[in-house]
Design a protein around this motif. Structure first.
Motif, mmCIF file in Angstrom:
data_model
loop_
_atom_site.group_PDB
_atom_site.id
_atom_site.type_symbol
_atom_site.label_atom_id
_atom_site.label_comp_id
_atom_site.label_asym_id
_atom_site.label_seq_id
_atom_site.Cartn_x
_atom_site.Cartn_y
_atom_site.Cartn_z
ATOM 1 N N VAL A 257 4.338 1.291 1.913
ATOM 2 C CA VAL A 257 3.203 0.500 1.414
ATOM 3 C C VAL A 257 2.790 0.979 0.026
ATOM 4 N N ALA A 258 2.699 2.308 -0.145
ATOM 5 C CA ALA A 258 2.295 2.845 -1.452
ATOM 6 C C ALA A 258 3.273 2.433 -2.538
ATOM 7 N N SER A 259 4.573 2.453 -2.218
ATOM 8 C CA SER A 259 5.583 2.038 -3.196
ATOM 9 C C SER A 259 5.413 0.559 -3.552
ATOM 10 N N ARG A 260 5.162 -0.260 -2.538
ATOM 11 C CA ARG A 260 4.997 -1.691 -2.791
ATOM 12 C C ARG A 260 3.767 -1.963 -3.656
ATOM 13 N N LEU A 261 2.719 -1.148 -3.467
ATOM 14 C CA LEU A 261 1.489 -1.327 -4.236
ATOM 15 C C LEU A 261 1.540 -0.632 -5.594
ATOM 16 N N GLY A 262 2.593 0.165 -5.812
ATOM 17 C CA GLY A 262 2.686 0.901 -7.067
ATOM 18 C C GLY A 262 1.690 2.038 -7.140
ATOM 19 N N ARG A 263 1.380 2.641 -5.984
ATOM 20 C CA ARG A 263 0.408 3.732 -5.937
ATOM 21 C C ARG A 263 1.073 5.004 -5.443
ATOM 22 N N GLY A 264 0.370 6.127 -5.654
ATOM 23 C CA GLY A 264 0.832 7.384 -5.099
ATOM 24 C C GLY A 264 0.492 7.468 -3.619
#
Length: 444
Positions: free
Chosen positions: A335-342
């Motif tokens: 999910v974090a990768s999809r959102l571009g977050r750490g």
């Protein structure tokens, strides 16, 4: 990965008698103490991966406590170091805290004060290491997330998948909603020779009554090319795998069509004069107990027996609790990768929920929870309880330690008493006080 209860202490003091007495007192509290007479020897055993807390005297020959703090902070800024100092050295201890020390106690101090400080520091250290492991696991997203883990049930399932990968037999996959039945089917497909060809999933519960045959079987070309030939879902899986999801919810007409395909391995598109053969591997999954579906008339008995050649079961999460942290980490990373977050850090409330919750929605519920955490919308319980007094916090921490031990040892009281080093009667008294029931932590 599993969440650990930390209990290791590195005790550094050049006074042999004091160090020995303090180590004995800490060990009576269930702490595992490593004793060092100098900072130099301690540094040979303590590194950035140390799963515990350092306790050091300030005044020592050679490298003193402040220098040790600086060296350890350079290794790992999140490693808690508790300073022991005389009354005349409090200003230097405060300076050491500015340089990275976790806390300090002025000698002489009550052992209970040090123990309370160490419990808090160990809890903080456990969270730091858990978050690091979660971040590392989230980045390691190889293979199918639902089949990740080290529990006996999922290891047995992975072994069965490998054995069935190239076996030309139909497989019936059972499991609760959200347990990962489609992931099991895809893993069988991807592990065998058919992986180079399509995997076609048919949602049987969504099949319409009208136009059913055209959807599944396709349409033959019209006379003189009046309309083009159209492949049905079944033909699309030629040389690959046809996955019939929730076949027990398929309309009766669809079940009859599928039975013929299972028996003959051929289809006759709408408008075709002759059937034509297909090379199919058929995997099917049921929403509930297939035998019960037959008894209730929802699933054709002949279709059930035709499918029931090999049966696999996708275990629910409550039967593979030790896999929950790893699964959560990988869902969170995706999910974090999809959102571009750490990767967001977890707190005590999130950690407790991962350990305690039964996850009736299984992988789907856990994935949804990871999404909530990733966007900062976790449950209100993750806000903490800042108004609690010391007694309430100590009781809550005690309950969490016992709960974690029960989970880790699957409700085995003998192993829990051995790990926590308390008499059986004391453990039962504490479990009663905290409303803990061993049976809830045993495999079902």
């Amino acid at each position: 990965m599993s969440f650990e209860v930390l209990n290791r202490i590195a005790l550094v003091d050049d006074d042999d008698a004091f160090r020995s007495a303090l180590a004995e007192r800490l060990e009576l509290e269930g702490l595992a103490v490593m004793s060092f007479a100098s900072a130099e020897t301690a540094l040979k055993s303590v590194n950035e991966r140390f799963e515990g807390v350092v306790v050091t005297d300030l005044r020592m020959p050679g490298m003193d406590g402040r220098q040790l703090v600086e060296r350890l902070t350079a290794l790992d800024p999140d490693l808690p170091v508790v300073m022991m100092t005389g009354h005349g050295d409090i200003a230097e201890a405060v300076d050491a805290m500015k340089r990275g020390a976790y806390d300090f106690l002025a000698k002489p101090f009550a052992p209970e004060r040090l123990i309370e400080t160490l419990r808090r520091a160990l809890e903080k250290r456990a969270l730091v290491l858990d978050n690091r492991r979660l971040a590392a696991l989230a980045a390691d997203d190889e293979g199918s997330i639902p089949l990740s883990g080290t529990s006996r049930s999922v290891e047995a399932l992975r072994a069965a998948i490998q054995r069935l990968a190239d076996a030309e037999v139909d497989v019936l996959i059972e499991g609760e909603t959200g347990a990962g039945k489609e992931a099991v089917a895809r893993a069988i497909h991807n592990a065998g020779r058919r992986r180079l060809h399509p995997f076609v999933a048919v949602s049987c519960a969504a099949l319409p009554e009208s136009g059913l045959e055209s959807l599944l079987m396709g349409d033959a070309a019209g006379p003189a090319g009046a309309f083009r030939r159209r492949e049905g879902q079944i033909e699309q899986s030629h040389q690959g795998t046809l996955f019939l999801d929730e076949i027990d919810l398929a309309p009766r007409a669809a079940q009859l069509l599928l039975l013929r395909v299972l028996e003959e391995r051929e289809i006759r598109p709408v408008g075709a004069m002759e059937p034509h053969a297909l090379d199919l591997r058929i995997l099917a999954a049921t929403k509930g107990d297939p035998a019960e579906a037959v008894a209730q008339g929802a699933l054709r008995e002949d279709l059930y027996y035709r499918l029931n050649v090999i049966r696999l079961r996708a275990p629910p999460l409550r039967e593979r609790r030790e896999d929950v942290p790893l699964l959560f980490a990988r869902f969170l990373g995706r999910v974090a990768s999809r959102l571009g977050r750490g990767i967001p850090p977890i707190d005590h409330a999130i950690r407790r929920r991962l350990l305690e919750h039964d996850w009736p929605g299984n992988l789907r519920e856990l994935a949804n929870y990871a999404s909530q955490v990733a966007v900062g919308l976790g449950p209100l319980s993750s806000q903490g309880t800042p108004d609690e007094g010391l007694t309430q916090r100590v009781q809550a921490y005690e309950a969490e330690l016992i709960r974690e031990s029960l989970t880790r040892h699957q409700g085995d009281i003998r192993q829990v008493t051995a790990e926590l080093r308390i008499p059986r009667k004391t453990l039962y008294d504490k479990m009663t006080r905290h409303g803990l029931v061993p049976a809830r932590h045993r495999p079902r």
